[in-house]
Design an enzyme around this catalytic site. Structure first.
Site, PDB file in Angstrom:
ATOM      1  N   HIS A  79      -1.564  12.551  -5.890  1.00  0.00           N
ATOM      2  CA  HIS A  79      -1.980  11.537  -4.914  1.00  0.00           C
ATOM      3  C   HIS A  79      -0.939  10.413  -4.808  1.00  0.00           C
ATOM      4  O   HIS A  79      -1.272   9.238  -4.696  1.00  0.00           O
ATOM      5  CB  HIS A  79      -3.341  10.950  -5.309  1.00  0.00           C
ATOM      6  CG  HIS A  79      -4.143  10.463  -4.144  1.00  0.00           C
ATOM      7  ND1 HIS A  79      -5.393  10.946  -3.843  1.00  0.00           N
ATOM      8  CD2 HIS A  79      -3.886   9.524  -3.194  1.00  0.00           C
ATOM      9  CE1 HIS A  79      -5.874  10.323  -2.773  1.00  0.00           C
ATOM     10  NE2 HIS A  79      -4.976   9.462  -2.358  1.00  0.00           N
ATOM     11  N   TYR A 110     -12.626  13.989   2.741  1.00  0.00           N
ATOM     12  CA  TYR A 110     -13.185  13.712   1.423  1.00  0.00           C
ATOM     13  C   TYR A 110     -14.651  14.131   1.445  1.00  0.00           C
ATOM     14  O   TYR A 110     -15.291  14.119   2.508  1.00  0.00           O
ATOM     15  CB  TYR A 110     -13.101  12.229   1.089  1.00  0.00           C
ATOM     16  CG  TYR A 110     -11.705  11.717   0.801  1.00  0.00           C
ATOM     17  CD1 TYR A 110     -11.329  11.345  -0.487  1.00  0.00           C
ATOM     18  CD2 TYR A 110     -10.760  11.592   1.825  1.00  0.00           C
ATOM     19  CE1 TYR A 110     -10.054  10.854  -0.753  1.00  0.00           C
ATOM     20  CE2 TYR A 110      -9.484  11.118   1.570  1.00  0.00           C
ATOM     21  CZ  TYR A 110      -9.141  10.750   0.280  1.00  0.00           C
ATOM     22  OH  TYR A 110      -7.880  10.278   0.018  1.00  0.00           O
ATOM     23  N   THR A 125      -1.283  10.906   5.114  1.00  0.00           N
ATOM     24  CA  THR A 125      -1.028   9.522   4.712  1.00  0.00           C
ATOM     25  C   THR A 125      -1.791   8.609   5.663  1.00  0.00           C
ATOM     26  O   THR A 125      -1.941   8.911   6.847  1.00  0.00           O
ATOM     27  CB  THR A 125       0.473   9.176   4.756  1.00  0.00           C
ATOM     28  OG1 THR A 125       1.011   9.581   6.026  1.00  0.00           O
ATOM     29  CG2 THR A 125       1.240   9.883   3.646  1.00  0.00           C
ATOM     30  N   LYS A 166      -6.758  19.582  -2.491  1.00  0.00           N
ATOM     31  CA  LYS A 166      -5.616  18.744  -2.839  1.00  0.00           C
ATOM     32  C   LYS A 166      -5.959  17.857  -4.045  1.00  0.00           C
ATOM     33  O   LYS A 166      -7.064  17.337  -4.142  1.00  0.00           O
ATOM     34  CB  LYS A 166      -5.240  17.864  -1.647  1.00  0.00           C
ATOM     35  CG  LYS A 166      -4.058  16.932  -1.863  1.00  0.00           C
ATOM     36  CD  LYS A 166      -3.747  16.193  -0.560  1.00  0.00           C
ATOM     37  CE  LYS A 166      -2.565  15.250  -0.706  1.00  0.00           C
ATOM     38  NZ  LYS A 166      -2.907  14.078  -1.527  1.00  0.00           N
ATOM     39  N   TYR A 179       0.828  -1.199   0.000  1.00  0.00           N
ATOM     40  CA  TYR A 179       0.000   0.000   0.000  1.00  0.00           C
ATOM     41  C   TYR A 179       0.868   1.258   0.000  1.00  0.00           C
ATOM     42  O   TYR A 179       0.630   2.211  -0.756  1.00  0.00           O
ATOM     43  CB  TYR A 179      -0.929  -0.013   1.211  1.00  0.00           C
ATOM     44  CG  TYR A 179      -1.807   1.214   1.334  1.00  0.00           C
ATOM     45  CD1 TYR A 179      -3.000   1.307   0.632  1.00  0.00           C
ATOM     46  CD2 TYR A 179      -1.438   2.276   2.160  1.00  0.00           C
ATOM     47  CE1 TYR A 179      -3.814   2.429   0.744  1.00  0.00           C
ATOM     48  CE2 TYR A 179      -2.239   3.406   2.278  1.00  0.00           C
ATOM     49  CZ  TYR A 179      -3.425   3.472   1.563  1.00  0.00           C
ATOM     50  OH  TYR A 179      -4.207   4.593   1.669  1.00  0.00           O
ATOM     51  N   SER A 181      -4.642  12.384   8.004  1.00  0.00           N
ATOM     52  CA  SER A 181      -5.497  11.741   7.014  1.00  0.00           C
ATOM     53  C   SER A 181      -6.868  11.421   7.594  1.00  0.00           C
ATOM     54  O   SER A 181      -7.002  11.098   8.779  1.00  0.00           O
ATOM     55  CB  SER A 181      -4.842  10.452   6.516  1.00  0.00           C
ATOM     56  OG  SER A 181      -5.716   9.747   5.663  1.00  0.00           O
ATOM     57  N   THR A 208      -9.546  16.447  -0.412  1.00  0.00           N
ATOM     58  CA  THR A 208      -8.983  15.695  -1.533  1.00  0.00           C
ATOM     59  C   THR A 208     -10.024  15.616  -2.647  1.00  0.00           C
ATOM     60  O   THR A 208     -11.155  15.187  -2.424  1.00  0.00           O
ATOM     61  CB  THR A 208      -8.570  14.284  -1.092  1.00  0.00           C
ATOM     62  OG1 THR A 208      -7.494  14.403  -0.145  1.00  0.00           O
ATOM     63  CG2 THR A 208      -8.094  13.456  -2.277  1.00  0.00           C
ATOM     64  N   ARG A 259      -1.243   7.318  -7.058  1.00  0.00           N
ATOM     65  CA  ARG A 259      -2.150   6.249  -6.663  1.00  0.00           C
ATOM     66  C   ARG A 259      -3.543   6.371  -7.284  1.00  0.00           C
ATOM     67  O   ARG A 259      -4.398   5.527  -7.025  1.00  0.00           O
ATOM     68  CB  ARG A 259      -2.290   6.221  -5.133  1.00  0.00           C
ATOM     69  CG  ARG A 259      -0.992   5.908  -4.404  1.00  0.00           C
ATOM     70  CD  ARG A 259      -1.209   5.841  -2.896  1.00  0.00           C
ATOM     71  NE  ARG A 259      -2.249   4.903  -2.545  1.00  0.00           N
ATOM     72  CZ  ARG A 259      -2.066   3.583  -2.464  1.00  0.00           C
ATOM     73  NH1 ARG A 259      -0.874   3.064  -2.740  1.00  0.00           N
ATOM     74  NH2 ARG A 259      -3.060   2.790  -2.131  1.00  0.00           N
TER      75      ARG A 259
END
Length: 374
Positions: free
Chosen positions: A262, A133, A81, A238, A27, A109, A159, A265
């Site tokens: 990102h 988010y 993260t 972001k 990951y 995060s 994000t 990713r």
């Protein structure tokens, strides 16, 4: 600060890969699809050359700056993260303490193993931003905004590049290692206000079960204006890589933009953030929007190049995890201090005593030296 064991940031990655195990190792380490953007985000820095000034007094250098008005000791902060407890059992609290000791800002995060309240209590007075988010259920997003305010966080990092999760080929066929349920628990999703009681209790412990299906795929500037209407905190967006998007966000009155892919990713073959950075900076010129960058930063000269190309500060992701895996809180501090010392050296050797001395003309694409000069 470099030690006999860790001379540079990449030394932490080499060792950290041997500490973090199973699914979490993949990951942290991998990107999406063919990992072109993951590789290029790092390689992009090698395409640019420094044009140092000499005959300057650099006996004293000031690396300090402000990030949305918050004073930090250097233009290097911590990106959001996930799953810090997979690297060290103190998790996000250890990372936050390292940020405090180094005098910089940490973005926590949304996919954390530690609650906002616990992180804030571990580092009272330390500048913290919360990554969020936009969820299909707006009440979840609203909860995060309210809780961030309650806990004293100073900004919300939204994000925007995750309408769907990227195609993670290397993790798709690897089972999640459940060696510690607390490692994968999403602490901040213990939300009593959300009426999903039975489903929530069943799926809450794992990111894979609860989080991705609930991210909204219909985020526009309308949703950003809604978020601004429910919080007093500044909004930093972001995942921006084009001037067009940056301009839309500036017109929606966001406070900051993080130029980011990102970590390679999400969508493969997008530009490296360093390459996209000047386009974004130019697009928001004249607006009260600060522009930052993350992606591929591993050395002090990387920091210098990013600032010369328009970033107010850089944010660091994977190196923080590797430092945490190797030496816990002290490892994160060492990563940040190595970058600080290398950046200070780059400033000295480039003739810069303060950040405002770093000019765009001091960093050029390598083709500058391949063209014939009259």
């Amino acid at each position: 600060m470099a030690t006999h064991k860790y001379a540079c940031v990449e030394d932490f990655e080499e060792e950290g890969l041997g500490v973090v195990s199973g699914w979490f190792k993949l990951y942290y380490q991998t990107g999406c699809d063919e990992e072109s953007t993951l590789r290029d985000s790092r390689l992009a820095f090698k395409r640019y050359r420094l044009r140092p000034r000499i005959l300057r007094d650099v006996s004293k250098r000031d690396l300090s700056t402000t990030i949305l008005g918050t004073r930090v000791t250097m233009p290097i902060a911590i990106s959001p993260t996930a799953f810090h407890r997979a690297a060290d059992l103190e998790g996000e609290k250890a990372t936050a303490r390292a940020a405090r000791d180094c005098g910089t800002l940490m973005v926590q995060s949304m996919i954390s193993n530690t609650t906002m309240a616990d992180v804030a209590a571990a580092v009272p007075g330390t500048p913290l931003w919360m990554n969020i988010y936009m969820m299909k259920n707006r009440e979840i997003t609203a909860y995060f905004a309210r809780e961030a305010e309650r806990c004293g966080y100073q900004g919300l990092v939204l994000t925007l590049d995750s309408a769907r999760l990227g195609n993670h080929i290397k993790t798709a066929n690897n089972r999640l290692n459940r060696y510690d349920d607390m490692t994968i628990k999403l602490a901040n999703f213990d939300i009593p206000e959300i009426q999903e009681t039975q489903e929530h209790k069943k799926l809450q412990p794992t990111m894979l079960g609860f989080f991705p299906p609930r991210i909204s795929a219909s985020v526009t500037t309308k949703e950003i204006r809604w978020l601004k209407s429910i919080t007093k905190l500044p909004i930093i967006c972001k995942g921006v890589l084009t001037g067009e998007t940056a301009r839309e966000l500036a017109e929606a009155d966001v406070d900051g933009i993080i130029v980011s892919a990102h970590g390679g990713r999400q969508l493969d073959y997008v530009p490296a953030p360093l390459d996209a950075l000047p386009e974004v900076v130019e697009a928001v010129s004249g607006f009260p929007v600060e522009v930052y960058m993350d992606g591929g930063v591993r050395t002090g000269t990387d920091v210098f190049k990013a600032l010369a190309r328009g970033a107010r500060a850089v944010f660091i992701g994977r190196p923080i995890i590797w430092g945490l895996a190797c030496e816990g809180e002290d490892g994160v501090k060492q990563v940040l201090e190595i970058l600080r010392e290398e950046f200070s050296l780059a400033m000295a050797l480039s003739g810069c005593a303060k950040l405002s001395d770093i000019q765009p003309s001091m960093v050029v694409h390598e083709s500058y030296y391949h063209s014939a000069k009259l």
